[in-house]
Each structure stands twice: as C-alpha cells, then as structure tokens.
Design a protein around this motif. Structure first.
Motif, short mmCIF file in Angstrom:
data_model
loop_
_atom_site.label_atom_id
_atom_site.label_comp_id
_atom_site.label_asym_id
_atom_site.label_seq_id
_atom_site.Cartn_x
_atom_site.Cartn_y
_atom_site.Cartn_z
N LEU A 233 -41.51 -55.00 15.04
CA LEU A 233 -40.28 -55.52 14.46
C LEU A 233 -40.34 -55.51 12.94
CD1 LEU A 233 -39.54 -58.62 16.77
CD2 LEU A 233 -38.66 -56.29 16.98
N LEU A 234 -41.50 -55.85 12.41
CA LEU A 234 -41.67 -55.83 10.96
C LEU A 234 -41.66 -54.40 10.43
CD1 LEU A 234 -44.44 -58.58 10.58
CD2 LEU A 234 -42.04 -58.76 9.86
N ALA A 235 -42.31 -53.50 11.16
CA ALA A 235 -42.36 -52.10 10.73
C ALA A 235 -40.97 -51.48 10.71
CB ALA A 235 -43.28 -51.30 11.64
N GLU A 236 -40.11 -51.89 11.65
CA GLU A 236 -38.74 -51.37 11.72
C GLU A 236 -37.78 -52.16 10.84
OE1 GLU A 236 -37.67 -48.68 13.35
OE2 GLU A 236 -39.73 -48.23 13.98
N ASP A 237 -38.31 -53.18 10.17
CA ASP A 237 -37.52 -54.02 9.26
C ASP A 237 -36.31 -54.63 9.98
OD1 ASP A 237 -37.06 -55.26 6.83
OD2 ASP A 237 -35.77 -53.64 6.07
N LEU A 238 -36.54 -55.12 11.20
CA LEU A 238 -35.48 -55.76 11.96
C LEU A 238 -35.41 -57.25 11.61
CD1 LEU A 238 -36.07 -54.16 15.49
CD2 LEU A 238 -34.53 -53.40 13.67
N ASP A 239 -34.21 -57.81 11.71
CA ASP A 239 -34.06 -59.24 11.48
C ASP A 239 -33.56 -59.92 12.75
OD1 ASP A 239 -31.33 -58.70 11.65
OD2 ASP A 239 -31.06 -58.64 9.48
N ALA A 240 -33.32 -61.22 12.66
CA ALA A 240 -32.92 -61.99 13.84
C ALA A 240 -31.63 -61.45 14.44
CB ALA A 240 -32.77 -63.46 13.47
N GLU A 241 -30.70 -61.02 13.59
CA GLU A 241 -29.42 -60.50 14.08
C GLU A 241 -29.62 -59.23 14.91
OE1 GLU A 241 -25.49 -60.73 14.83
OE2 GLU A 241 -26.66 -62.20 13.67
N ASP A 242 -30.60 -58.40 14.51
CA ASP A 242 -30.88 -57.16 15.24
C ASP A 242 -31.41 -57.43 16.64
OD1 ASP A 242 -30.12 -55.45 13.11
OD2 ASP A 242 -32.07 -55.77 12.14
N LEU A 243 -31.99 -58.60 16.85
CA LEU A 243 -32.58 -58.93 18.15
C LEU A 243 -31.57 -59.48 19.15
CD1 LEU A 243 -36.00 -60.60 17.21
CD2 LEU A 243 -35.50 -58.20 17.67
N ARG A 244 -30.39 -59.75 18.67
CA ARG A 244 -29.38 -60.31 19.58
C ARG A 244 -29.05 -59.30 20.68
NH1 ARG A 244 -27.45 -65.01 17.86
NH2 ARG A 244 -27.58 -65.51 15.63
N ARG A 245 -28.97 -59.80 21.91
CA ARG A 245 -28.69 -58.94 23.05
C ARG A 245 -27.29 -59.21 23.58
NH1 ARG A 245 -33.85 -60.49 26.58
NH2 ARG A 245 -33.32 -62.51 25.66
N ASP A 246 -26.59 -58.13 23.95
CA ASP A 246 -25.28 -58.31 24.56
C ASP A 246 -25.42 -58.18 26.07
OD1 ASP A 246 -25.46 -55.57 25.14
OD2 ASP A 246 -24.42 -55.03 23.29
N GLY A 247 -24.34 -58.30 26.78
CA GLY A 247 -24.39 -58.25 28.24
C GLY A 247 -24.75 -56.90 28.80
N LYS A 248 -24.67 -55.85 27.97
CA LYS A 248 -24.97 -54.50 28.45
C LYS A 248 -26.46 -54.27 28.63
CE LYS A 248 -20.90 -52.47 26.19
NZ LYS A 248 -20.44 -51.45 25.19
N ASN A 249 -27.26 -55.03 27.93
CA ASN A 249 -28.70 -54.77 27.95
C ASN A 249 -29.47 -56.08 27.89
OD1 ASN A 249 -31.20 -53.64 27.83
ND2 ASN A 249 -30.90 -52.53 25.92
N ALA A 250 -30.19 -56.38 28.94
CA ALA A 250 -30.99 -57.61 28.97
C ALA A 250 -32.37 -57.39 28.37
CB ALA A 250 -31.12 -58.11 30.40
N LEU A 251 -32.69 -56.15 28.04
CA LEU A 251 -34.01 -55.84 27.51
C LEU A 251 -34.08 -56.14 26.01
CD1 LEU A 251 -34.59 -52.43 29.30
CD2 LEU A 251 -35.99 -54.48 29.60
N PRO A 252 -35.17 -56.72 25.54
CA PRO A 252 -35.32 -56.94 24.10
C PRO A 252 -35.57 -55.61 23.37
CG PRO A 252 -37.31 -57.60 25.25
CD PRO A 252 -36.32 -57.25 26.30
N LYS A 253 -35.35 -55.62 22.07
CA LYS A 253 -35.63 -54.44 21.27
C LYS A 253 -37.12 -54.07 21.38
CE LYS A 253 -31.60 -54.09 18.97
NZ LYS A 253 -30.74 -52.90 18.95
N LEU A 254 -37.38 -52.76 21.43
CA LEU A 254 -38.76 -52.25 21.47
C LEU A 254 -39.54 -52.90 22.62
CD1 LEU A 254 -39.33 -52.41 17.60
CD2 LEU A 254 -38.98 -50.33 18.95
N HIS A 255 -38.89 -53.02 23.77
CA HIS A 255 -39.47 -53.74 24.90
C HIS A 255 -40.74 -53.09 25.45
CE1 HIS A 255 -36.77 -50.73 26.75
NE2 HIS A 255 -37.72 -50.65 27.67
N GLY A 256 -41.00 -51.83 25.08
CA GLY A 256 -42.21 -51.16 25.57
C GLY A 256 -43.50 -51.82 25.13
#
Length: 279
Positions: A233-256
């Motif tokens: 998450l730090l390497a991709e420079d993501l913030d809290a807003e980027d982690l928000r999930r909508d109803g289309k995808n229950a998977l977190p960012k970079l879930h691998g």
C-alpha cells in the motif's frame, strides 16, 4: 539474563514471562501459534537481546532426530578403505556433527532453535527426549559421551500440524502466541512501518480484521502477511480513500498479499455477488 523484548520485536508481557521462565527452569520453550505470528523470529530476538549466538535447526518432513546429533558416513569410509586413503584409520573423519552437537560443544551459552518440529515424523520428539533432558548423548562409533559445556537456551516452534507426545510436552515450558489484538498489531506495524498515516492504518487494519473474521475462510492472513500488504500500500502510495470498497468488489486492494488460495478469493466474490443481489 532476562529477556525484555527488543526494539524490532514486540513481545507481549506473557511471552516475556514464558521466555524467562524457560531460561530459569533450564527447560526447552515450546512455542505454538498460527504461521506468521513470529515464532521463529522470537528465537533470533532472544539471542540478540541476550547477546548470544544462535544455532538454527530447520526441521523438514524427512528430518531424523539422529541428524541433530551426528551422522556417520560409512559409505565414504568403505570407499576410502578400498582406495587406501589414510583417513580411514580415524573414524572421526567420517562423522558429521549435527546442530545439537554444535550447541553442546560451544564454550559459550547459545540459543538453539528447533524450528517447526511438527513437520517431522511423530517419533521425532520422542527420539530427542533424553538428549534434551540430560543435555548429553553417546557416540557409538567413537565410544565418547558428548555433554553440553554450557546448557543452551532451547526454543522449539510448532505450527500445530500434529500433536506432540505427552512425554515430550512434560519436559517443555509451553507458550501459545495468540494472534495480536488491534493495539498490539498497531505496535508491531509501528516497528516495521513507522509513521504510517493514522487514517490509512485505521482503515487498513479494520479491513484486515474484518477479512480474518469472515466465516468460511480457509486460511486466515497472518501478521507477516498484513505487514507485506501495508508495504505494498505504501509502495503504491495509496491512502484510506483508495481502500474504500463498493458493492461490486468485496476484495481489498492488492488482496494477493492477504488471500493465498482461490477458495478464499471465490468466497469474497460470492459475498460481493450476494450483496449486489440484495439491493
């Protein structure tokens, strides 16, 4: 000689008590817990904190207890005898010392890690009972008894893949590393990723614990995996807003970094589908 944790390892009070009790009793410390909760790293940090050398014996499914003591290479000796090699007259030339012998032979106190003992055959722990209890063993080929010059601090880890014999458990001091709660996890994250933005950390840990608590999850993500995830998450420079999930995808960012098999990925995909269907 007392373990109080280190700057790079967050040790809970009960873990510090367990380490120091095992040192005082001069008994092996058996540490169990989920994979990725820092069992192996504990031994390294105990050695560092106490200023001791560490000897590491990594156990595999094919490992035999005898390998920890010594191995006698009779085949090489037979071959050398046929070739007329002078080395054949001294049997010691064909004995390979194991990790226990190395620990016993040390002039200084050492930390001996027997890592993932439950990977080996069920008889493996029983085959080491006397050696770990008496801190000595007999070498049949040379007729000598090897005794520990300084009793090592023995730390044994297990992932609970199989039950250990009662006779072995009776000789150990036991500690189970519970999965860290939110506060402890925050302290661990601060060690590895200092200065993480509060909003990002709160959002990420909330998603992480929600994921761990999902019913039907085959493999819950561990401490090491959440640290890897935060690093991404730090390497991709993501913030809290980027982690928000909508109803289309229950998977977190970079879930691998968190989910390690297709069944768990499909579980979250089904949850997202059900959530959309109910709208």
């Amino acid at each position: 000689m007392k373990f109080e944790g280190t700057q790079s390892y967050v040790a809970t009070d009960d873990l510090k008590v367990a380490v120091n009790a095992a040192v005082t009793l001069e008994r092996p410390l058996l540490v169990k817990g989920e994979p990725g909760t820092g069992k192996t790293e504990l031994a390294r940090q105990v050695a560092q904190a106490l200023g001791l050398r560490m000897i590491e014996w990594n156990i595999k499914s094919t490992t035999k207890a005898q390998q920890g003591l010594y191995e006698y290479d009779a085949v090489s000796r037979l071959r050398d005898s046929q070739l007329g090699d002078e080395r054949v007259h001294d049997v010691r030339n064909y004995i390979k010392r194991g990790k226990l012998w190395e620990a016993f032979d040390s002039d200084d106190k050492v930390v001996l890690l027997i890592d993932e003992i439950d990977k080996a055959d069920i008889e493996f722990p029983n085959d080491l009972l006397q050696e770990l209890d008496r801190m000595e063993f007999f070498v049949y080929e040379t007729g000598e008894t090897i005794r520990a010059r300084q009793r090592p601090i023995v730390i044994i880890t297990s992932n609970n893949e199989k039950e250990l014999p009662d006779a072995f458990l009776r000789r150990c001091f036991f500690h189970y590393i519970r999965f860290p709660d939110h506060d402890t996890m925050r302290a661990i994250v601060e060690v590895h990723h200092p200065g993480l933005k509060e909003q990002l950390l709160t959002t990420a840990l909330t998603q992480f614990y929600e994921l761990r608590d999902t019913p039907g999850l085959k493999k819950k993500p561990s401490t090491s995996e959440v640290l890897d995830w935060l690093k991404l998450l730090l390497a991709e420079d993501l913030d809290a807003e980027d982690l928000r999930r909508d109803g289309k995808n229950a998977l977190p960012k970079l879930h691998g970094a968190l989910l390690k098999n297709e069944q768990d990925v499909h579980l979250f995909e089904r949850l997202a589908f059900m959530a959309r269907s109910q709208r």
